[in-house]
Write a protein that holds these residues in place. Structure first.
Motif, short mmCIF file in Angstrom:
data_model
loop_
_atom_site.label_atom_id
_atom_site.label_comp_id
_atom_site.label_asym_id
_atom_site.label_seq_id
_atom_site.Cartn_x
_atom_site.Cartn_y
_atom_site.Cartn_z
N ALA A 1 -31.48 -19.50 -40.88
CA ALA A 1 -30.83 -20.22 -41.98
C ALA A 1 -30.68 -21.70 -41.63
CB ALA A 1 -29.46 -19.62 -42.26
N HIS B 1 -29.45 -20.62 -47.16
CA HIS B 1 -30.61 -19.77 -46.85
C HIS B 1 -31.33 -19.43 -48.14
CE1 HIS B 1 -33.13 -17.29 -44.38
NE2 HIS B 1 -32.81 -16.16 -45.00
N GLN B 2 -32.62 -19.72 -48.16
CA GLN B 2 -33.45 -19.47 -49.34
C GLN B 2 -32.86 -20.12 -50.60
OE1 GLN B 2 -34.50 -15.30 -49.73
NE2 GLN B 2 -35.09 -15.13 -47.59
N GLY B 3 -32.33 -21.32 -50.41
CA GLY B 3 -31.78 -22.07 -51.53
C GLY B 3 -30.42 -21.60 -52.01
N GLN B 4 -29.80 -20.67 -51.30
CA GLN B 4 -28.48 -20.16 -51.70
C GLN B 4 -27.41 -20.60 -50.70
OE1 GLN B 4 -28.39 -16.00 -52.64
NE2 GLN B 4 -30.34 -16.04 -53.71
N GLN C 1 -26.02 -16.71 -57.90
CA GLN C 1 -26.00 -16.14 -56.56
C GLN C 1 -24.67 -15.45 -56.32
OE1 GLN C 1 -25.66 -19.93 -53.86
NE2 GLN C 1 -24.14 -18.44 -53.18
N LEU D 1 -31.26 -10.68 -48.16
CA LEU D 1 -32.29 -11.70 -48.33
C LEU D 1 -33.52 -11.49 -47.43
CD1 LEU D 1 -29.91 -14.76 -48.57
CD2 LEU D 1 -31.20 -13.73 -50.44
N THR D 2 -33.46 -10.52 -46.53
CA THR D 2 -34.60 -10.26 -45.65
C THR D 2 -35.50 -9.23 -46.29
OG1 THR D 2 -33.28 -10.75 -43.69
CG2 THR D 2 -35.32 -9.53 -43.37
#
Length: 247
Positions: free
Chosen positions: A69, A96-99, A144, A245-246
Motif C-alpha cells: 500500500a 491502496h488501489q485508489g481507496q 468505498q 482487495l487482493t
C-alpha cells in the motif's frame, strides 16, 4: 490467520523513550543556540516527537497484508478533502488501489497548561472527525467501505494531569462524569465518547511521566482506550481490506 501485533508493547516503550528524548534534545539545542522558545514549546518545535508511534503503525500495516500500500508520512501527501473546509492534514494516510484505507492522528500534551490545551485537543478531534465523515458521506473519497480513522493521544503523567479539576458553569450544570475529573480522566472520557459516537474507529490514551525517557514506561486508563485495542483494531482492519482487495 491470527493478527500480527508486531511486539507492539516493546515498540511502544521505545516510542515513549523517543518522545521524551526528542523533546529534551530539541529544548537543549534551542538553549545552546540562544533562541529557546518560552515554556514547553521548546520541546515540540522539532516536530518528530511521535515518530516512534508512527513507526509502530507502519509495522502493523505492513505485517497484516498491505505491505504494497501507499503509506504516506510526508506533509505534501497528507491532505484529505473535507466538507466544511477544503482540506485537512493527517499524520498518516494509507491508500491502496485508489481507496482510503486508514487515516491516523497522533497527538500529545505535556504540562503545565493542561486546561486550555485539553479543550483545544477535544475541539480539534471532534471537528476533524465530523468533517471527514461528512465528506465521506458526500462522496469525497468515491464509493468505498468506511476507512479506519484512529486518534492516539499521549499525555504527560504528572500531578497536574491527575489532580481533580473544578469547573465553573453559571447557567447550567456540568455533566456529572466531568465533575472533579482530572485531565487524564477527561481525556479518557473523550476517547470513549469519540468511539461511542462513531467519530473514530478507535481512540487510545497513553499516560507517561518524564522519567520514562530512561524506561519507556506508560500507563493506560481502560481497556477501551488501551494501545492494545488501538493496534488490534488497526491490524484487523488492514487484514480485512487486504483480503478484500487482493485478487
Amino acid at each position: 490467520m491470527p493478527l500480527d501485533l508486531v511486539d507492539y508493547e516493546r515498540k511502544a516503550r521505545a516510542a515513549v523513550q523517543t518522545f521524551w528524548g526528542h523533546r529534551d534534545a530539541a529544548r537543549q539545542k534551542q538553549i545552546e543556540s540562544g533562541k529557546a522558545d518560552q515554556g514547553e514549546r521548546a520541546g515540540v518545535t522539532a516536530g518528530k516527537n511521535m515518530d516512534g508511534f508512527l513507526a509502530l503503525m507502519l509495522d502493523i500495516i505492513r505485517a497484516n497484508g498491505l505491505a504494497d500500500a501507499k503509506i504516506h508520512q510526508q506533509r505534501a501527501m497528507l491532505s484529505l478533502p473535507g466538507y466544511f473546509r477544503p482540506t485537512k492534514l493527517w499524520d498518516l494516510l494509507v491508500i491502496h488501489q485508489g481507496q482510503l484505507i486508514a487515516a491516523i492522528e497522533l497527538k500529545s500534551q505535556v504540562g503545565p497548561s493542561f486546561g486550555n490545551n485539553f479543550n483545544n485537543r477535544a475541539e480539534e478531534a471532534i471537528g476533524t472527525a465530523h468533517d471527514l465523515w461528512t465528506a465521506y458521506r458526500e462522496g469525497a473519497f468515491g464509493q468505498q467501505p468506511r476507512p479506519f480513522v484512529g486518534w492516539l493521544m499521549l499525555v504527560e503523567d504528572a500531578p497536574a494531569s491527575r489532580s481533580a479539576v473544578r469547573d465553573t458553569s453559571p447557567h447550567f450544570p456540568v455533566a456529572a462524569a466531568f465533575k472533579g475529573a482530572s485531565y487524564l480522566e477527561r481525556y479518557e472520557l473523550l476517547c470513549q465518547r469519540l468511539v461511542q459516537e462513531q467519530l473514530y474507529t478507535t481512540a487510545a490514551l497513553i499516560a507517561t511521566p518524564r522519567r520514562a525517557v530512561d524506561t519507556g514506561d506508560f500507563a493506560e486508563l481502560s481497556a477501551m482506550s488501551s494501545l492494545r485495542t488501538f493496534v488490534s483494531s488497526l491490524a484487523g482492519h488492514i487484514a480485512a481490506q487486504a483480503a478484500r482487495l487482493t485478487p
